[in-house]
Design a protein around this motif. Structure first.
Motif, mmCIF file in Angstrom:
data_model
loop_
_atom_site.group_PDB
_atom_site.id
_atom_site.type_symbol
_atom_site.label_atom_id
_atom_site.label_comp_id
_atom_site.label_asym_id
_atom_site.label_seq_id
_atom_site.Cartn_x
_atom_site.Cartn_y
_atom_site.Cartn_z
ATOM 1 N N LEU A 66 104.925 -6.721 -77.077
ATOM 2 C CA LEU A 66 105.427 -6.647 -78.450
ATOM 3 C C LEU A 66 106.756 -5.897 -78.475
ATOM 4 C CD1 LEU A 66 102.203 -5.610 -80.399
ATOM 5 C CD2 LEU A 66 103.155 -7.890 -80.170
ATOM 6 N N LEU A 67 107.685 -6.449 -79.184
ATOM 7 C CA LEU A 67 108.940 -5.725 -79.404
ATOM 8 C C LEU A 67 108.929 -5.104 -80.792
ATOM 9 C CD1 LEU A 67 111.446 -8.205 -77.756
ATOM 10 C CD2 LEU A 67 110.541 -6.075 -76.839
ATOM 11 N N ASP A 68 107.745 -4.896 -81.314
ATOM 12 C CA ASP A 68 107.578 -4.316 -82.637
ATOM 13 C C ASP A 68 108.036 -2.858 -82.619
ATOM 14 O OD1 ASP A 68 106.745 -3.893 -85.247
ATOM 15 O OD2 ASP A 68 104.669 -3.487 -84.680
ATOM 16 N N PRO A 69 108.911 -2.477 -83.557
ATOM 17 C CA PRO A 69 109.383 -1.078 -83.586
ATOM 18 C C PRO A 69 108.252 -0.065 -83.764
ATOM 19 C CG PRO A 69 110.740 -2.455 -85.005
ATOM 20 C CD PRO A 69 109.592 -3.299 -84.545
ATOM 21 N N LEU A 70 107.200 -0.436 -84.495
ATOM 22 C CA LEU A 70 106.074 0.483 -84.676
ATOM 23 C C LEU A 70 105.350 0.720 -83.348
ATOM 24 C CD1 LEU A 70 104.313 2.157 -86.566
ATOM 25 C CD2 LEU A 70 102.940 0.105 -86.965
ATOM 26 N N ALA A 71 105.166 -0.345 -82.569
ATOM 27 C CA ALA A 71 104.505 -0.202 -81.264
ATOM 28 C C ALA A 71 105.336 0.684 -80.338
ATOM 29 C CB ALA A 71 104.290 -1.575 -80.631
ATOM 30 N N GLN A 72 106.650 0.548 -80.388
ATOM 31 C CA GLN A 72 107.524 1.362 -79.549
ATOM 32 C C GLN A 72 107.430 2.831 -79.944
ATOM 33 O OE1 GLN A 72 111.457 -0.283 -79.788
ATOM 34 N NE2 GLN A 72 110.733 -2.338 -79.309
ATOM 35 N N ARG A 73 107.443 3.107 -81.233
ATOM 36 C CA ARG A 73 107.359 4.496 -81.696
ATOM 37 C C ARG A 73 105.987 5.109 -81.380
ATOM 38 N NH1 ARG A 73 110.941 1.913 -84.741
ATOM 39 N NH2 ARG A 73 112.788 3.032 -85.500
ATOM 40 N N LEU A 74 104.928 4.333 -81.608
ATOM 41 C CA LEU A 74 103.586 4.839 -81.308
ATOM 42 C C LEU A 74 103.420 5.134 -79.827
ATOM 43 C CD1 LEU A 74 101.186 2.740 -83.554
ATOM 44 C CD2 LEU A 74 101.593 5.199 -83.636
ATOM 45 N N HIS A 75 103.996 4.300 -78.979
ATOM 46 C CA HIS A 75 103.903 4.512 -77.534
ATOM 47 C C HIS A 75 104.517 5.865 -77.163
ATOM 48 C CE1 HIS A 75 103.499 2.926 -73.397
ATOM 49 N NE2 HIS A 75 104.533 3.711 -73.147
ATOM 50 N N ILE A 76 105.675 6.146 -77.700
ATOM 51 C CA ILE A 76 106.354 7.411 -77.378
ATOM 52 C C ILE A 76 105.606 8.596 -77.982
ATOM 53 C CG2 ILE A 76 108.471 8.736 -77.737
ATOM 54 C CD1 ILE A 76 109.954 6.025 -77.513
ATOM 55 N N LEU A 77 105.182 8.476 -79.236
ATOM 56 C CA LEU A 77 104.462 9.581 -79.874
ATOM 57 C C LEU A 77 103.143 9.872 -79.158
ATOM 58 C CD1 LEU A 77 105.085 8.805 -83.641
ATOM 59 C CD2 LEU A 77 106.021 10.696 -82.311
ATOM 60 N N LEU A 78 102.398 8.833 -78.821
ATOM 61 C CA LEU A 78 101.130 9.045 -78.123
ATOM 62 C C LEU A 78 101.350 9.592 -76.716
ATOM 63 C CD1 LEU A 78 99.065 5.967 -79.323
ATOM 64 C CD2 LEU A 78 98.820 8.350 -80.016
ATOM 65 N N ALA A 79 102.483 9.253 -76.104
ATOM 66 C CA ALA A 79 102.796 9.820 -74.781
ATOM 67 C C ALA A 79 102.949 11.338 -74.879
ATOM 68 C CB ALA A 79 104.066 9.192 -74.220
ATOM 69 N N PHE A 80 103.593 11.822 -75.943
ATOM 70 C CA PHE A 80 103.723 13.273 -76.124
ATOM 71 C C PHE A 80 102.371 13.923 -76.405
ATOM 72 C CE2 PHE A 80 108.277 12.372 -76.942
ATOM 73 C CZ PHE A 80 108.805 13.273 -76.037
ATOM 74 N N VAL A 81 101.531 13.244 -77.164
ATOM 75 C CA VAL A 81 100.189 13.768 -77.438
ATOM 76 C C VAL A 81 99.399 13.885 -76.136
ATOM 77 C CG1 VAL A 81 97.982 13.268 -78.567
ATOM 78 C CG2 VAL A 81 100.112 12.968 -79.825
ATOM 79 N N VAL A 82 99.439 12.838 -75.316
ATOM 80 C CA VAL A 82 98.720 12.845 -74.031
ATOM 81 C C VAL A 82 99.254 13.954 -73.129
ATOM 82 C CG1 VAL A 82 98.361 11.543 -71.899
ATOM 83 C CG2 VAL A 82 98.017 10.436 -74.111
ATOM 84 N N LEU A 83 100.564 14.089 -73.063
ATOM 85 C CA LEU A 83 101.174 15.133 -72.240
ATOM 86 C C LEU A 83 100.678 16.515 -72.664
ATOM 87 C CD1 LEU A 83 103.308 15.494 -69.961
ATOM 88 C CD2 LEU A 83 104.976 15.847 -71.767
ATOM 89 N N GLY A 84 100.673 16.766 -73.958
ATOM 90 C CA GLY A 84 100.191 18.054 -74.460
ATOM 91 C C GLY A 84 98.711 18.280 -74.183
ATOM 92 N N MET A 85 97.900 17.244 -74.391
ATOM 93 C CA MET A 85 96.461 17.383 -74.179
ATOM 94 C C MET A 85 96.120 17.591 -72.701
ATOM 95 S SD MET A 85 95.081 17.377 -77.106
ATOM 96 C CE MET A 85 93.379 17.246 -76.656
ATOM 97 N N VAL A 86 96.840 16.929 -71.818
ATOM 98 C CA VAL A 86 96.571 17.099 -70.387
ATOM 99 C C VAL A 86 96.881 18.524 -69.951
ATOM 100 C CG1 VAL A 86 97.402 16.454 -68.082
ATOM 101 C CG2 VAL A 86 96.733 14.694 -69.705
ATOM 102 N N PHE A 87 97.985 19.086 -70.423
ATOM 103 C CA PHE A 87 98.303 20.452 -70.021
ATOM 104 C C PHE A 87 97.412 21.476 -70.710
ATOM 105 C CE2 PHE A 87 101.966 18.372 -68.218
ATOM 106 C CZ PHE A 87 102.005 18.998 -66.989
ATOM 107 N N TRP A 88 96.933 21.167 -71.893
ATOM 108 C CA TRP A 88 95.942 22.027 -72.540
ATOM 109 C C TRP A 88 94.649 22.018 -71.716
ATOM 110 C CZ3 TRP A 88 91.304 20.270 -74.737
ATOM 111 C CH2 TRP A 88 90.576 21.244 -75.433
ATOM 112 N N LEU A 89 94.207 20.822 -71.306
ATOM 113 C CA LEU A 89 93.001 20.706 -70.478
ATOM 114 C C LEU A 89 93.191 21.413 -69.140
ATOM 115 C CD1 LEU A 89 90.181 19.442 -70.021
ATOM 116 C CD2 LEU A 89 91.378 17.449 -69.089
ATOM 117 N N PHE A 90 94.354 21.234 -68.535
ATOM 118 C CA PHE A 90 94.654 21.878 -67.258
ATOM 119 C C PHE A 90 94.550 23.406 -67.387
ATOM 120 C CE2 PHE A 90 97.890 23.620 -64.307
ATOM 121 C CZ PHE A 90 97.301 23.240 -63.109
#
Length: 135
Positions: free
Chosen positions: A5-29
């Motif tokens: 999908l070249l949908d702008p919403l999908a692109q934004r969600l991908h980046i936002l969720l990447a930051f959420v995952v990054l934060g959660m992984v280091f919190w878990l670590f």
């Protein structure tokens, strides 16, 4: 989703969720390190943190090579660098998923003490009546 999908919403969600995952992984670590978990759990959490730290590098590189070329994304010619960045980002995502599953299994398995307590019979069953009531 981003590959298809070249949908702008999908692109934004991908980046936002990447930051959420990054934060959660280091919190878990951090929680795993503070809790003093067993070595296997610590090793898998270190691997997960390393993979999640490398993932944005491949993602940004793939993004820039595809969308920063000033041409339509579908018209960008394939190159070794673009293929390595996109495929590396995808492979790392798959490894992150597998590592997180392995870590979850290690963290959520029952205690060995609880398992040994559950496996001990609490009452003596006469030899001939072990299967009574099964069917």
């Amino acid at each position: 989703i981003m590959r298809h999908l070249l949908d702008p919403l999908a692109q934004r969600l991908h980046i936002l969720l990447a930051f959420v995952v990054l934060g959660m992984v280091f919190w878990l670590f951090a929680r795993i390190r503070r809790a003093g978990c067993e070595p296997a759990v610590r090793r898998w959490s270190i691997l997960l943190a390393v993979l999640v730290s490398i993932q944005p590098i491949f993602g940004v590189e793939a993004w820039i090579r595809r969308f920063g070329s000033m041409t339509l994304p579908d018209m960008v010619p394939s190159s070794l660098g673009l293929d390595i960045a996109r495929s590396g980002h995808h492979v790392l995502g798959t490894l992150i998923f597998a590592t997180s599953i392995a870590l979850a299994v290690l963290l959520l398995r029952p205690d060995r003490l609880k398992v040994s307590m559950l496996s001990k019979p609490t009452e003596s069953v006469p030899q001939g009546r072990q299967l009574e009531g099964v069917a």
